[in-house]
Design a protein around this motif. Structure first.
Motif, PDB file in Angstrom:
ATOM      1  N   ARG A 123      -9.098  12.273  11.017  1.00  0.00           N
ATOM      2  CA  ARG A 123      -8.001  12.756  12.050  1.00  0.00           C
ATOM      3  C   ARG A 123      -8.657  13.359  13.359  1.00  0.00           C
ATOM      4  NH1 ARG A 123      -2.848  13.992  10.945  1.00  0.00           N
ATOM      5  NH2 ARG A 123      -3.053  13.686   8.770  1.00  0.00           N
ATOM      6  N   TYR A 142      -7.943  -5.041   0.268  1.00  0.00           N
ATOM      7  CA  TYR A 142      -8.789  -4.246   1.247  1.00  0.00           C
ATOM      8  C   TYR A 142      -8.767  -2.890   0.643  1.00  0.00           C
ATOM      9  CZ  TYR A 142      -9.436  -8.465   3.949  1.00  0.00           C
ATOM     10  OH  TYR A 142      -9.859  -9.706   4.181  1.00  0.00           O
ATOM     11  N   THR A 143      -9.885  -2.156   0.854  1.00  0.00           N
ATOM     12  CA  THR A 143     -10.026  -0.702   0.259  1.00  0.00           C
ATOM     13  C   THR A 143     -10.067   0.088   1.388  1.00  0.00           C
ATOM     14  OG1 THR A 143     -10.997  -1.310  -1.629  1.00  0.00           O
ATOM     15  CG2 THR A 143     -11.315   0.876  -1.063  1.00  0.00           C
ATOM     16  N   PHE A 144      -9.242   1.139   1.695  1.00  0.00           N
ATOM     17  CA  PHE A 144      -9.249   1.981   2.908  1.00  0.00           C
ATOM     18  C   PHE A 144      -9.844   3.052   2.867  1.00  0.00           C
ATOM     19  CE2 PHE A 144      -6.327   0.172   6.051  1.00  0.00           C
ATOM     20  CZ  PHE A 144      -5.814  -0.898   5.583  1.00  0.00           C
ATOM     21  N   GLY A 145     -10.633   3.865   3.663  1.00  0.00           N
ATOM     22  CA  GLY A 145     -11.237   4.960   3.316  1.00  0.00           C
ATOM     23  C   GLY A 145     -10.115   6.089   3.722  1.00  0.00           C
ATOM     24  N   SER A 146     -10.613   7.556   3.734  1.00  0.00           N
ATOM     25  CA  SER A 146      -9.510   8.525   3.957  1.00  0.00           C
ATOM     26  C   SER A 146      -9.242   8.604   5.390  1.00  0.00           C
ATOM     27  CB  SER A 146     -10.148   9.750   3.181  1.00  0.00           C
ATOM     28  OG  SER A 146     -10.248   9.428   1.688  1.00  0.00           O
ATOM     29  N   PHE A 153     -12.416  -3.591   9.059  1.00  0.00           N
ATOM     30  CA  PHE A 153     -11.552  -3.310   9.712  1.00  0.00           C
ATOM     31  C   PHE A 153     -11.497  -1.792  10.358  1.00  0.00           C
ATOM     32  CE2 PHE A 153      -9.128  -7.396   9.231  1.00  0.00           C
ATOM     33  CZ  PHE A 153      -9.172  -7.381   8.120  1.00  0.00           C
ATOM     34  N   PHE A 205      -8.544   4.894  10.469  1.00  0.00           N
ATOM     35  CA  PHE A 205      -8.999   4.200   9.384  1.00  0.00           C
ATOM     36  C   PHE A 205      -9.790   3.283   9.181  1.00  0.00           C
ATOM     37  CE2 PHE A 205      -6.256   6.801   6.385  1.00  0.00           C
ATOM     38  CZ  PHE A 205      -4.983   7.004   7.211  1.00  0.00           C
ATOM     39  N   LEU A 224       0.510   1.709  12.268  1.00  0.00           N
ATOM     40  CA  LEU A 224      -0.745   1.189  12.001  1.00  0.00           C
ATOM     41  C   LEU A 224      -1.256   0.049  12.927  1.00  0.00           C
ATOM     42  CD1 LEU A 224      -0.774   1.770   8.152  1.00  0.00           C
ATOM     43  CD2 LEU A 224      -2.653   2.183   9.664  1.00  0.00           C
ATOM     44  N   GLY A 283      -5.018   8.720   2.562  1.00  0.00           N
ATOM     45  CA  GLY A 283      -5.485   7.551   2.915  1.00  0.00           C
ATOM     46  C   GLY A 283      -4.491   6.557   2.251  1.00  0.00           C
ATOM     47  N   GLN A 306       3.346   4.425  16.791  1.00  0.00           N
ATOM     48  CA  GLN A 306       2.987   3.185  16.810  1.00  0.00           C
ATOM     49  C   GLN A 306       3.004   2.458  15.442  1.00  0.00           C
ATOM     50  OE1 GLN A 306       3.385   1.347  19.585  1.00  0.00           O
ATOM     51  NE2 GLN A 306       3.672   2.869  20.720  1.00  0.00           N
ATOM     52  N   ASP A 333     -12.286  -9.943  16.000  1.00  0.00           N
ATOM     53  CA  ASP A 333     -11.169  -9.675  16.886  1.00  0.00           C
ATOM     54  C   ASP A 333     -11.207  -8.031  17.225  1.00  0.00           C
ATOM     55  OD1 ASP A 333      -7.319 -10.068  16.278  1.00  0.00           O
ATOM     56  OD2 ASP A 333      -8.541  -9.153  17.885  1.00  0.00           O
ATOM     57  N   TYR A 369      -8.372   0.618  11.786  1.00  0.00           N
ATOM     58  CA  TYR A 369      -6.991   0.648  12.278  1.00  0.00           C
ATOM     59  C   TYR A 369      -6.816   2.258  12.691  1.00  0.00           C
ATOM     60  CZ  TYR A 369      -5.308  -3.545   9.940  1.00  0.00           C
ATOM     61  OH  TYR A 369      -5.200  -4.828   9.617  1.00  0.00           O
ATOM     62  N   TYR A 418     -12.166  -5.711  14.165  1.00  0.00           N
ATOM     63  CA  TYR A 418     -12.294  -6.737  12.719  1.00  0.00           C
ATOM     64  C   TYR A 418     -13.591  -7.315  13.087  1.00  0.00           C
ATOM     65  CZ  TYR A 418     -10.781 -11.037  10.048  1.00  0.00           C
ATOM     66  OH  TYR A 418     -10.734 -12.050   9.297  1.00  0.00           O
ATOM     67  N   LEU A 433      -4.345  -2.425  14.762  1.00  0.00           N
ATOM     68  CA  LEU A 433      -5.543  -3.003  14.285  1.00  0.00           C
ATOM     69  C   LEU A 433      -6.353  -2.725  15.659  1.00  0.00           C
ATOM     70  CD1 LEU A 433      -7.547  -4.749  12.684  1.00  0.00           C
ATOM     71  CD2 LEU A 433      -6.841  -6.864  14.144  1.00  0.00           C
ATOM     72  N   GLN A 486      -3.649   5.069  13.147  1.00  0.00           N
ATOM     73  CA  GLN A 486      -2.363   5.237  12.932  1.00  0.00           C
ATOM     74  C   GLN A 486      -1.738   6.441  13.593  1.00  0.00           C
ATOM     75  OE1 GLN A 486      -1.560   6.819   8.609  1.00  0.00           O
ATOM     76  NE2 GLN A 486       0.144   5.688   8.751  1.00  0.00           N
ATOM     77  N   TYR A 513       0.858  -1.180   0.025  1.00  0.00           N
ATOM     78  CA  TYR A 513       0.086  -0.013   0.158  1.00  0.00           C
ATOM     79  C   TYR A 513       0.870   1.327   0.083  1.00  0.00           C
ATOM     80  CZ  TYR A 513      -4.205  -2.474   0.929  1.00  0.00           C
ATOM     81  OH  TYR A 513      -5.376  -3.374   1.024  1.00  0.00           O
TER      82      TYR A 513
END
Lengths: 114, 114
Positions: free
Chosen positions: B110, B103-107, B33, B91, B43, A43, B41, B56, B35, B48, B45, B37, A36
């Motif tokens: 913050r 997997y597709t992440f969102g933006s 998921f 995220f 990213l 993102g 640390q 999880d 996550y 899930y 998790l 960031q 990624y």
């Protein structure tokens, strides 16, 4: 258990020169592997994925990666860097157990100079 | 292109306040998921979900964080009460079981807790 080690926290290249970002993984099952990219304040975008088909995987923007099981590696390469490639790159592993999460490496910051 | 939608994009709140972050996964995706960031640390998790059921959430501080999927089109992450150490980018990502398509992440959201 699964883990990812990105061997370089920063990589600096000049525009037009090759890029190599290194990644080693550990997985108890047959892994799926991903790269990624994250541009500043953006993102995460999927560059490419390996899921047990061809070992040489081509992604977007001219990037490719080769899965080497014997070396447990999944290094990301590009023949010629562009200024727009400057970003942080994450190597990610997910095993094929069906109940696996994504485990991220710490990231490699790619710096591209003119 | 289908995308994962996260709201709000930015949130500034005072310590002790409740914060709710929302995620709309891609239609048809059965895995979600959350996550977090941070610079220190990377990213991590937090939670899930598979078919809306939590699989999880061991990465989530249970005393203040909660994650739910009230329906297939909405995932929420709630912090109550918020603390300055919760400041991070959160995220959401969605995909299909088995991870073969990535997997597709969102933006991201913050969050700044002052």
């Amino acid at each position: 258990a699964q883990s990812v080690t990105q061997l370089d926290s920063h990589v600096s290249v000049s525009e037009g020169t090759p890029v190599l970002l290194r990644c080693n993984y550990s997985s108890s099952y047959s892994p799926s592997l991903f790269w990624y990219v994250q541009h500043p304040n953006k993102g995460l975008q999927l560059l490419l994925k390996y899921t047990s088909a061809a070992t040489l995987v081509k992604g977007i923007n001219g990037f490719e990666a080769e899965f080497k099981k014997s070396e447990t590696s999944f290094h990301l390469t590009k023949p010629s860097a562009h200024m727009s490639d400057a970003a942080e790159y994450f190597c990610v592993v997910s095993d094929a157990s069906g109940y696996s999460t994504l485990t991220f490496g710490k990231g490699t910051m790619l710096l591209v100079s003119p | 292109d289908a995308r994962v939608t996260q709201t709000p994009r930015d949130k500034v709140t005072e310590m002790g306040q409740e914060v709710t972050m929302r995620c709309q996964p891609i239609l048809g995706h059965n895995t979600v998921f959350w996550y977090r960031q941070t610079m220190m640390q990377g990213l991590e998790l937090l939670a899930y979900f598979r078919n809306r059921a939590p699989l999880d959430d061991s990465g989530m501080p249970k005393d203040r964080f909660s994650a739910e999927m009230p329906d297939a089109t909405l995932a929420t992450l709630k912090i109550q009460p918020s603390e300055p150490r919760d400041s991070a980018v959160y995220f959401c990502a969605s995909g299909l079981e088995g991870a073969s398509m990535g997997y597709t992440f969102g933006s991201g959201t913050r969050l700044t807790v002052v």
